[in-house]
Design an enzyme around this catalytic site. Structure first.
Site, short mmCIF file in Angstrom:
data_model
loop_
_atom_site.label_atom_id
_atom_site.label_comp_id
_atom_site.label_asym_id
_atom_site.label_seq_id
_atom_site.Cartn_x
_atom_site.Cartn_y
_atom_site.Cartn_z
N ARG A 104 -9.40 1.70 8.77
CA ARG A 104 -9.32 0.19 8.97
C ARG A 104 -9.65 -0.85 9.77
NH1 ARG A 104 -3.10 0.47 8.93
NH2 ARG A 104 -2.11 -0.95 9.74
N ARG A 160 11.23 -1.07 11.21
CA ARG A 160 10.37 -0.62 11.86
C ARG A 160 10.25 -1.27 13.08
NH1 ARG A 160 5.19 0.41 8.22
NH2 ARG A 160 4.26 -1.16 10.03
N ARG A 202 11.52 -5.24 5.12
CA ARG A 202 11.70 -3.99 4.81
C ARG A 202 12.18 -3.39 5.26
NH1 ARG A 202 5.81 -1.58 5.47
NH2 ARG A 202 5.84 -3.29 7.16
N ARG A 216 -0.65 -8.46 13.63
CA ARG A 216 -0.89 -7.29 12.31
C ARG A 216 -1.63 -7.99 11.43
NH1 ARG A 216 4.37 -4.87 11.12
NH2 ARG A 216 3.47 -4.21 9.04
N LYS A 270 1.06 -1.39 -0.13
CA LYS A 270 0.45 0.21 -0.01
C LYS A 270 0.72 1.52 0.16
CE LYS A 270 -2.11 -1.08 3.56
NZ LYS A 270 -1.39 -2.40 4.32
#
Ligand code: AP5
Ligand code: MG
Ligand code: ZN
Length: 221
Positions: free
Chosen positions: A94, A165, A132, A176, A19
Protein backbone atom coordinates in the site's frame (compact mmCIF):
# COMPACT_ATOMS: atom_id res chain seq x y z
CA UNK A 1 8.03 -25.56 -0.19
CA UNK A 2 8.37 -26.80 -3.77
CA UNK A 3 11.05 -25.39 -6.05
CA UNK A 4 8.39 -24.22 -8.49
CA UNK A 5 7.90 -20.47 -8.74
CA UNK A 6 4.95 -19.04 -6.84
CA UNK A 7 2.42 -16.76 -8.57
CA UNK A 8 1.67 -13.41 -6.95
CA UNK A 9 -1.02 -11.00 -8.10
CA UNK A 10 -1.42 -7.55 -6.56
CA UNK A 11 -4.84 -5.94 -6.96
CA UNK A 12 -4.68 -2.15 -7.08
CA UNK A 13 -7.46 0.44 -6.95
CA UNK A 14 -9.07 3.09 -4.74
CA UNK A 15 -10.98 1.98 -1.64
CA UNK A 16 -14.26 0.60 -2.95
CA UNK A 17 -12.93 -0.23 -6.42
CA UNK A 18 -13.82 -3.90 -5.94
CA UNK A 19 -10.48 -5.48 -4.97
CA UNK A 20 -11.99 -7.71 -2.30
CA UNK A 21 -15.00 -8.63 -4.45
CA UNK A 22 -12.83 -9.65 -7.41
CA UNK A 23 -10.18 -11.42 -5.28
CA UNK A 24 -12.79 -13.63 -3.65
CA UNK A 25 -14.21 -14.59 -7.06
CA UNK A 26 -10.73 -15.40 -8.38
CA UNK A 27 -9.66 -17.61 -5.48
CA UNK A 28 -11.37 -20.72 -6.74
CA UNK A 29 -10.43 -20.57 -10.40
CA UNK A 30 -6.79 -19.70 -9.69
CA UNK A 31 -6.53 -21.97 -6.65
CA UNK A 32 -4.66 -19.24 -4.87
CA UNK A 33 -5.75 -17.69 -1.57
CA UNK A 34 -6.81 -14.06 -1.23
CA UNK A 35 -4.61 -12.23 1.25
CA UNK A 36 -6.38 -9.08 2.38
CA UNK A 37 -4.45 -7.16 5.02
CA UNK A 38 -7.63 -5.22 5.87
CA UNK A 39 -9.47 -8.51 6.49
CA UNK A 40 -6.65 -9.82 8.67
CA UNK A 41 -6.69 -6.63 10.76
CA UNK A 42 -10.48 -6.84 11.12
CA UNK A 43 -10.25 -10.51 12.12
CA UNK A 44 -7.71 -9.59 14.81
CA UNK A 45 -9.88 -6.75 16.01
CA UNK A 46 -12.88 -9.05 16.30
CA UNK A 47 -10.79 -11.42 18.41
CA UNK A 48 -9.35 -8.56 20.48
CA UNK A 49 -5.74 -9.51 19.82
CA UNK A 50 -2.88 -7.13 20.48
CA UNK A 51 -2.45 -6.66 16.73
CA UNK A 52 -6.15 -5.88 16.34
CA UNK A 53 -6.12 -3.28 19.08
CA UNK A 54 -3.02 -1.65 17.65
CA UNK A 55 -4.53 -1.50 14.16
CA UNK A 56 -7.87 -0.12 15.33
CA UNK A 57 -6.82 3.48 15.94
CA UNK A 58 -5.25 3.72 12.47
CA UNK A 59 -8.16 2.04 10.74
CA UNK A 60 -10.74 4.22 12.49
CA UNK A 61 -8.98 7.28 11.05
CA UNK A 62 -8.42 5.68 7.66
CA UNK A 63 -4.63 5.91 8.06
CA UNK A 64 -2.17 3.14 7.28
CA UNK A 65 -1.13 0.76 10.04
CA UNK A 66 2.68 1.04 10.51
CA UNK A 67 4.73 -0.74 7.85
CA UNK A 68 6.77 -2.84 10.23
CA UNK A 69 3.67 -4.47 11.71
CA UNK A 70 1.97 -4.92 8.35
CA UNK A 71 4.99 -6.35 6.55
CA UNK A 72 5.68 -8.87 9.32
CA UNK A 73 2.04 -9.93 9.25
CA UNK A 74 2.16 -10.59 5.49
CA UNK A 75 5.44 -12.46 5.85
CA UNK A 76 3.82 -14.78 8.43
CA UNK A 77 0.74 -15.23 6.29
CA UNK A 78 2.80 -16.29 3.27
CA UNK A 79 4.28 -19.13 5.27
CA UNK A 80 0.91 -20.84 5.66
CA UNK A 81 0.57 -23.96 3.50
CA UNK A 82 -2.29 -22.59 1.38
CA UNK A 83 0.10 -19.94 -0.01
CA UNK A 84 2.61 -22.54 -1.22
CA UNK A 85 1.77 -21.72 -4.85
CA UNK A 86 1.33 -17.98 -4.39
CA UNK A 87 -1.49 -15.59 -3.52
CA UNK A 88 -3.84 -12.82 -4.62
CA UNK A 89 -2.86 -9.74 -2.63
CA UNK A 90 -5.69 -7.33 -1.82
CA UNK A 91 -4.80 -4.13 0.03
CA UNK A 92 -1.08 -4.90 0.21
CA UNK A 93 1.37 -3.46 -0.68
CA UNK A 94 0.00 0.00 0.00
CA UNK A 95 3.05 2.24 -0.22
CA UNK A 96 6.52 2.08 -1.76
CA UNK A 97 8.16 0.73 1.38
CA UNK A 98 5.73 -2.19 1.49
CA UNK A 99 6.15 -2.75 -2.25
CA UNK A 100 9.91 -2.97 -1.88
CA UNK A 101 9.60 -5.35 1.06
CA UNK A 102 7.18 -7.50 -0.93
CA UNK A 103 9.60 -7.46 -3.86
CA UNK A 104 12.24 -8.94 -1.57
CA UNK A 105 9.85 -11.55 -0.17
CA UNK A 106 8.99 -12.71 -3.68
CA UNK A 107 12.33 -12.15 -5.43
CA UNK A 108 13.01 -15.88 -5.85
CA UNK A 109 9.65 -16.18 -7.65
CA UNK A 110 10.45 -13.38 -10.06
CA UNK A 111 8.44 -10.84 -8.04
CA UNK A 112 4.85 -9.83 -8.72
CA UNK A 113 3.50 -11.53 -11.86
CA UNK A 114 0.64 -9.14 -12.55
CA UNK A 115 -0.78 -6.01 -10.92
CA UNK A 116 -4.33 -5.38 -12.19
CA UNK A 117 -5.48 -1.82 -11.51
CA UNK A 118 -9.25 -1.53 -11.12
CA UNK A 119 -10.09 2.04 -12.15
CA UNK A 120 -13.03 3.84 -10.53
CA UNK A 121 -14.00 7.48 -9.94
CA UNK A 122 -14.07 8.85 -6.38
CA UNK A 123 -17.82 9.54 -6.53
CA UNK A 124 -18.56 5.98 -7.53
CA UNK A 125 -16.15 4.67 -4.88
CA UNK A 126 -18.02 6.67 -2.20
CA UNK A 127 -21.33 5.17 -3.36
CA UNK A 128 -19.87 1.69 -3.27
CA UNK A 129 -18.39 2.07 0.19
CA UNK A 130 -21.32 3.69 1.93
CA UNK A 131 -23.66 0.94 0.66
CA UNK A 132 -21.33 -1.93 1.49
CA UNK A 133 -22.31 -4.65 3.94
CA UNK A 134 -20.03 -7.48 5.12
CA UNK A 135 -20.80 -10.88 6.67
CA UNK A 136 -19.62 -11.17 10.26
CA UNK A 137 -18.98 -14.88 9.86
CA UNK A 138 -17.32 -15.40 6.46
CA UNK A 139 -16.44 -11.87 5.30
CA UNK A 140 -18.52 -12.07 2.10
CA UNK A 141 -19.11 -8.59 0.65
CA UNK A 142 -22.49 -7.22 -0.47
CA UNK A 143 -23.91 -3.87 -1.54
CA UNK A 144 -27.40 -2.76 -0.60
CA UNK A 145 -28.16 -1.70 -4.21
CA UNK A 146 -25.51 -3.19 -6.51
CA UNK A 147 -25.10 -6.66 -5.01
CA UNK A 148 -27.83 -7.21 -2.42
CA UNK A 149 -28.18 -10.44 -0.43
CA UNK A 150 -31.31 -12.52 -1.09
CA UNK A 151 -32.60 -11.63 2.36
CA UNK A 152 -31.82 -8.20 3.80
CA UNK A 153 -29.12 -8.23 6.48
CA UNK A 154 -28.39 -11.95 6.05
CA UNK A 155 -25.45 -13.64 4.26
CA UNK A 156 -26.47 -15.87 1.31
CA UNK A 157 -23.62 -18.27 2.00
CA UNK A 158 -23.92 -19.05 5.70
CA UNK A 159 -26.81 -17.03 7.11
CA UNK A 160 -24.37 -14.78 9.04
CA UNK A 161 -25.31 -11.25 10.08
CA UNK A 162 -24.33 -8.44 7.69
CA UNK A 163 -22.80 -5.31 9.20
CA UNK A 164 -21.34 -1.98 8.08
CA UNK A 165 -17.59 -1.56 8.61
CA UNK A 166 -16.69 1.13 11.17
CA UNK A 167 -14.42 2.80 8.62
CA UNK A 168 -17.15 2.97 5.97
CA UNK A 169 -18.63 6.14 7.48
CA UNK A 170 -18.23 9.22 5.27
CA UNK A 171 -15.44 11.14 7.09
CA UNK A 172 -13.14 8.16 7.32
CA UNK A 173 -13.81 7.26 3.68
CA UNK A 174 -12.58 10.70 2.58
CA UNK A 175 -9.33 10.23 4.46
CA UNK A 176 -8.91 6.72 3.02
CA UNK A 177 -9.18 8.19 -0.48
CA UNK A 178 -6.67 10.91 0.43
CA UNK A 179 -4.24 8.33 1.83
CA UNK A 180 -4.71 6.26 -1.32
CA UNK A 181 -3.69 9.12 -3.63
CA UNK A 182 -0.82 10.18 -1.44
CA UNK A 183 0.71 6.84 -0.50
CA UNK A 184 -0.72 4.03 -2.62
CA UNK A 185 -1.13 5.55 -6.10
CA UNK A 186 2.68 5.74 -6.62
CA UNK A 187 2.52 1.94 -6.88
CA UNK A 188 0.85 2.37 -10.27
CA UNK A 189 4.10 3.83 -11.62
CA UNK A 190 6.15 1.32 -9.67
CA UNK A 191 4.44 -1.71 -11.22
CA UNK A 192 4.15 -0.07 -14.63
CA UNK A 193 7.93 0.29 -14.65
CA UNK A 194 8.21 -3.41 -13.85
CA UNK A 195 6.01 -4.21 -16.85
CA UNK A 196 3.25 -5.93 -14.84
CA UNK A 197 0.55 -3.26 -14.63
CA UNK A 198 -2.78 -3.91 -16.41
CA UNK A 199 -5.74 -1.53 -16.23
CA UNK A 200 -9.41 -2.46 -16.02
CA UNK A 201 -12.58 -0.38 -16.03
CA UNK A 202 -14.02 -0.99 -12.56
CA UNK A 203 -17.27 0.87 -13.29
CA UNK A 204 -18.67 -2.18 -15.10
CA UNK A 205 -20.81 -4.85 -13.42
CA UNK A 206 -19.03 -7.30 -11.12
CA UNK A 207 -19.24 -10.26 -13.52
CA UNK A 208 -17.91 -8.19 -16.45
CA UNK A 209 -14.88 -7.02 -14.45
CA UNK A 210 -14.31 -10.63 -13.38
CA UNK A 211 -14.46 -11.89 -16.98
CA UNK A 212 -11.97 -9.24 -18.13
CA UNK A 213 -9.68 -10.04 -15.24
CA UNK A 214 -9.72 -13.72 -16.15
CA UNK A 215 -9.00 -12.93 -19.78
CA UNK A 216 -6.05 -10.82 -18.70
CA UNK A 217 -4.73 -13.62 -16.51
CA UNK A 218 -4.99 -16.10 -19.35
CA UNK A 219 -2.88 -13.81 -21.51
CA UNK A 220 -0.29 -12.97 -18.90
CA UNK A 221 0.12 -15.91 -16.55
P1 AP5 B 1 -9.03 -2.39 3.38
O1 AP5 B 1 -9.87 -3.36 4.05
O2 AP5 B 1 -8.03 -2.87 2.41
O3 AP5 B 1 -9.97 -1.31 2.73
P2 AP5 B 1 -9.79 -0.41 1.40
O4 AP5 B 1 -8.48 -0.38 0.76
O5 AP5 B 1 -10.30 0.91 1.82
O6 AP5 B 1 -10.55 -1.12 0.33
P3 AP5 B 1 -12.01 -1.56 0.43
O7 AP5 B 1 -12.07 -2.87 1.13
O8 AP5 B 1 -12.81 -0.42 0.98
O9 AP5 B 1 -12.40 -1.69 -1.11
P4 AP5 B 1 -12.38 -2.90 -2.12
O10 AP5 B 1 -11.63 -2.44 -3.31
O11 AP5 B 1 -11.94 -4.17 -1.48
O12 AP5 B 1 -13.93 -2.97 -2.51
P5 AP5 B 1 -15.03 -4.11 -2.31
O13 AP5 B 1 -14.72 -5.29 -3.15
O14 AP5 B 1 -15.30 -4.34 -0.87
O15 AP5 B 1 -8.25 -1.53 4.47
C1 AP5 B 1 -8.90 -1.00 5.60
C2 AP5 B 1 -7.90 -0.33 6.53
O16 AP5 B 1 -6.97 -1.32 7.03
C3 AP5 B 1 -7.01 0.75 5.91
O17 AP5 B 1 -7.65 1.99 5.90
C4 AP5 B 1 -5.79 0.68 6.83
O18 AP5 B 1 -6.03 1.38 8.03
C5 AP5 B 1 -5.65 -0.79 7.15
N1 AP5 B 1 -4.78 -1.48 6.18
C6 AP5 B 1 -5.15 -2.45 5.29
N2 AP5 B 1 -4.10 -2.86 4.56
C7 AP5 B 1 -3.04 -2.13 4.98
C8 AP5 B 1 -1.67 -2.07 4.60
N3 AP5 B 1 -1.18 -2.85 3.59
N4 AP5 B 1 -0.85 -1.20 5.23
C9 AP5 B 1 -1.31 -0.42 6.23
N5 AP5 B 1 -2.60 -0.41 6.63
C10 AP5 B 1 -3.46 -1.25 6.02
O19 AP5 B 1 -16.29 -3.38 -2.99
C11 AP5 B 1 -16.86 -2.20 -2.42
C12 AP5 B 1 -18.39 -2.24 -2.55
O20 AP5 B 1 -18.77 -2.13 -3.91
C13 AP5 B 1 -19.06 -3.52 -2.04
O21 AP5 B 1 -20.26 -3.19 -1.43
C14 AP5 B 1 -19.30 -4.34 -3.32
O22 AP5 B 1 -20.44 -5.19 -3.21
C15 AP5 B 1 -19.53 -3.26 -4.34
N6 AP5 B 1 -19.01 -3.58 -5.68
C16 AP5 B 1 -17.81 -4.17 -5.96
N7 AP5 B 1 -17.62 -4.25 -7.30
C17 AP5 B 1 -18.73 -3.69 -7.89
C18 AP5 B 1 -19.13 -3.48 -9.25
N8 AP5 B 1 -18.35 -3.86 -10.27
N9 AP5 B 1 -20.33 -2.88 -9.47
C19 AP5 B 1 -21.13 -2.50 -8.42
N10 AP5 B 1 -20.80 -2.69 -7.12
C20 AP5 B 1 -19.61 -3.27 -6.84
MG1 MG C 1 -11.51 -4.76 0.54
ZN1 ZN D 1 -21.24 -15.23 5.35
Amino acid sequence: MSSQKRTFLVLLGVPGAGKGTQAKLLEESLRLPQISTGDIFRYNLKNQTELGLLAKSYMDRGDLVPDEVTIRMVQDRLEKPDAANGAILDGFPRNLIQAQAFGEMTASDGGVRLAPLINLSDEEAMRRITGRRVCRTCGAVYHIDFNPPKKEGVCDIDGGELYQRDDDKTDTVRNRLYVYYKQTSPLIGYYFAKGVLAELDGAQPIDVVQAQLKQLLEQKL
